[in-house]
Write a protein that holds these residues in place. Structure first.
Motif, PDB file in Angstrom:
ATOM      1  N   LYS A  51       3.683   3.716 -12.730  1.00  0.00           N
ATOM      2  CA  LYS A  51       2.790   2.487 -12.102  1.00  0.00           C
ATOM      3  C   LYS A  51       3.743   2.028 -11.293  1.00  0.00           C
ATOM      4  N   PRO A  52       2.421   1.557 -10.428  1.00  0.00           N
ATOM      5  CA  PRO A  52       3.337   0.394  -9.611  1.00  0.00           C
ATOM      6  C   PRO A  52       3.073  -1.319  -9.660  1.00  0.00           C
TER       7      PRO A  52
ATOM      8  N   ARG B  31       2.222   5.850  -6.970  1.00  0.00           N
ATOM      9  CA  ARG B  31       1.445   6.659  -7.581  1.00  0.00           C
ATOM     10  C   ARG B  31       1.275   8.355  -7.516  1.00  0.00           C
ATOM     11  N   ALA B  32       1.775   9.185  -6.553  1.00  0.00           N
ATOM     12  CA  ALA B  32       2.248   9.773  -6.507  1.00  0.00           C
ATOM     13  C   ALA B  32       3.405  10.875  -7.098  1.00  0.00           C
ATOM     14  N   LYS B  33       4.586   9.541  -7.894  1.00  0.00           N
ATOM     15  CA  LYS B  33       4.909  10.537  -8.272  1.00  0.00           C
ATOM     16  C   LYS B  33       4.568   9.977 -10.453  1.00  0.00           C
TER      17      LYS B  33
ATOM     18  N   TYR C 163       2.783   1.714  -3.733  1.00  0.00           N
ATOM     19  CA  TYR C 163       0.949   1.822  -4.428  1.00  0.00           C
ATOM     20  C   TYR C 163       1.387   3.589  -4.547  1.00  0.00           C
ATOM     21  N   LYS C 164       0.875   3.783  -3.341  1.00  0.00           N
ATOM     22  CA  LYS C 164       0.422   5.275  -2.971  1.00  0.00           C
ATOM     23  C   LYS C 164       1.941   6.138  -3.677  1.00  0.00           C
ATOM     24  N   ALA C 165       3.096   5.675  -2.869  1.00  0.00           N
ATOM     25  CA  ALA C 165       4.152   7.093  -3.679  1.00  0.00           C
ATOM     26  C   ALA C 165       3.987   6.766  -5.101  1.00  0.00           C
TER      27      ALA C 165
ATOM     28  N   SER D  50      -4.952  -2.081  -9.508  1.00  0.00           N
ATOM     29  CA  SER D  50      -6.248  -0.570  -9.425  1.00  0.00           C
ATOM     30  C   SER D  50      -6.772  -1.749  -7.771  1.00  0.00           C
TER      31      SER D  50
ATOM     32  N   VAL E 246       0.847  -0.940   0.482  1.00  0.00           N
ATOM     33  CA  VAL E 246      -0.368   0.039   0.066  1.00  0.00           C
ATOM     34  C   VAL E 246       0.898   1.254   0.506  1.00  0.00           C
ATOM     35  N   LYS E 247       2.105   1.085   0.768  1.00  0.00           N
ATOM     36  CA  LYS E 247       2.847   2.497   0.818  1.00  0.00           C
ATOM     37  C   LYS E 247       3.125   2.308  -0.499  1.00  0.00           C
TER      38      LYS E 247
END
Length: 285
Positions: free
Chosen positions: A76-77, A71-73, A67-69, A284, A64-65
């Motif tokens: 694609k995770p 997407r913020a940049k 994935y969020k990091a 997703s 989760v950490k």
């Protein structure tokens, strides 16, 4: 870097292909990873990678950490696990395989395999996935990478057991139809080129794709000693012990796309397939 002239055209092609790292042990690989997720994502963004894969050892703790990091940049995770696969003939030496979730159903299947490994199949404190648990139905949402020299196929090739290696590759390709890749690495390990020659030949014979990966354990070359200290803590050894196991090399840092293109200038399709795997993996949450 000095590159042989006959490789330069291949290198130019490779640099035009957006390479994506798929193998990265973060600090959540508790015994042998020291990459922090923000550092890894920032390095990928700075290098122009469109995606990045995380593959911690038998866990999804950082998913989760990460994935969020990512997407913020705007990256694609790609969510995967560096899995231990039970070797019934030698339980002390399990095989490796990288399992990547293609979508939400694949993520659920990955979670179920991991949970079952921890509940039903631990060996000396190490959770392992049993080969019998893999079938087309339970793996239809996953992409599998062979584990390079530490996978079943790789070890058989290095042992010069070509017929057994071919049988194993065919078996895994049946379990993961159109989603099983023979994995190639150049990270400073002994017998690397012997393995790559044999793996490429096998892939051509069976019509299987190859993919270039780099097993990242730390971010920068100068981090190697800190990484080794963490490994020693897990092993219960000390850095100065000449007899301690040394499974990692000083080359397992976060390579740029240009560095990967140089290392695999002779195999541009292996670089391209890393990007293709990233395109196929669209989880997703």
């Amino acid at each position: 870097a000095r590159i042989p002239s006959h490789h330069r055209c291949h290198l130019a092609v490779a640099l035009m292909t957006p390479y994506v790292h798929l193998r990265l042990h973060s600090e959540y690989s508790l015994t042998d990873g020291i990459c922090t997720l923000p550092e890894a994502v920032a390095a990928a963004a700075d290098d122009g990678m469109p995606a990045l894969g995380i593959s911690d050892a038998m866990n999804l703790f950082g998913m989760v950490k990460f994935y969020k990091a990512a997407r913020a940049k705007g990256i694609k995770p790609v969510i995967g696990v560096d899995a231990w696969i039970s070797n019934e003939e030698d339980r002390a030496h399990p095989w490796r395989m990288l399992l990547i979730a293609r979508h939400r159903e694949g993520y659920r299947q990955l979670c179920e395999l991991l949970t079952r490994a921890y509940l039903e199949n631990q060996y000396r404190g190490r959770a392992e996935i049993h080969p019998a648990w893999f079938d087309r139905e339970s793996c239809r949402g996953l992409i599998a990478l062979s584990g390079a020299m530490e996978g079943e196929v790789g070890r058989l090739l290095l042992a010069q057991k070509e017929a057994e290696a071919e049988a194993a590759a065919r078996r895994w390709a049946e379990v993961f139809p159109d989603a099983f890749y023979l994995e190639l690495q150049r990270a400073g390990q002994p017998d690397t080129e012997v393995y790559i020659d044999a793996a490429v030949e096998l892939a051509a014979r069976l019509g299987l794709p190859v993919v270039a990966t780099h097993p990242i354990q730390f971010m920068r070359p100068e981090d190697f000693e800190a990484h080794e200290a963490r490994v020693c803590i897990a092993q219960g050894t000390v850095l100065a012990d000449p007899r301690r196991p040394k499974p990692f090399t000083a080359e397992q840092y976060f390579l740029s796309r240009a560095e990967m293109a140089e290392r695999f200038a002779d195999l541009p399709e292996a670089l391209e397939n890393a990007g293709e795997i990233a395109r196929r993996a669209s989880l997703s949450i």
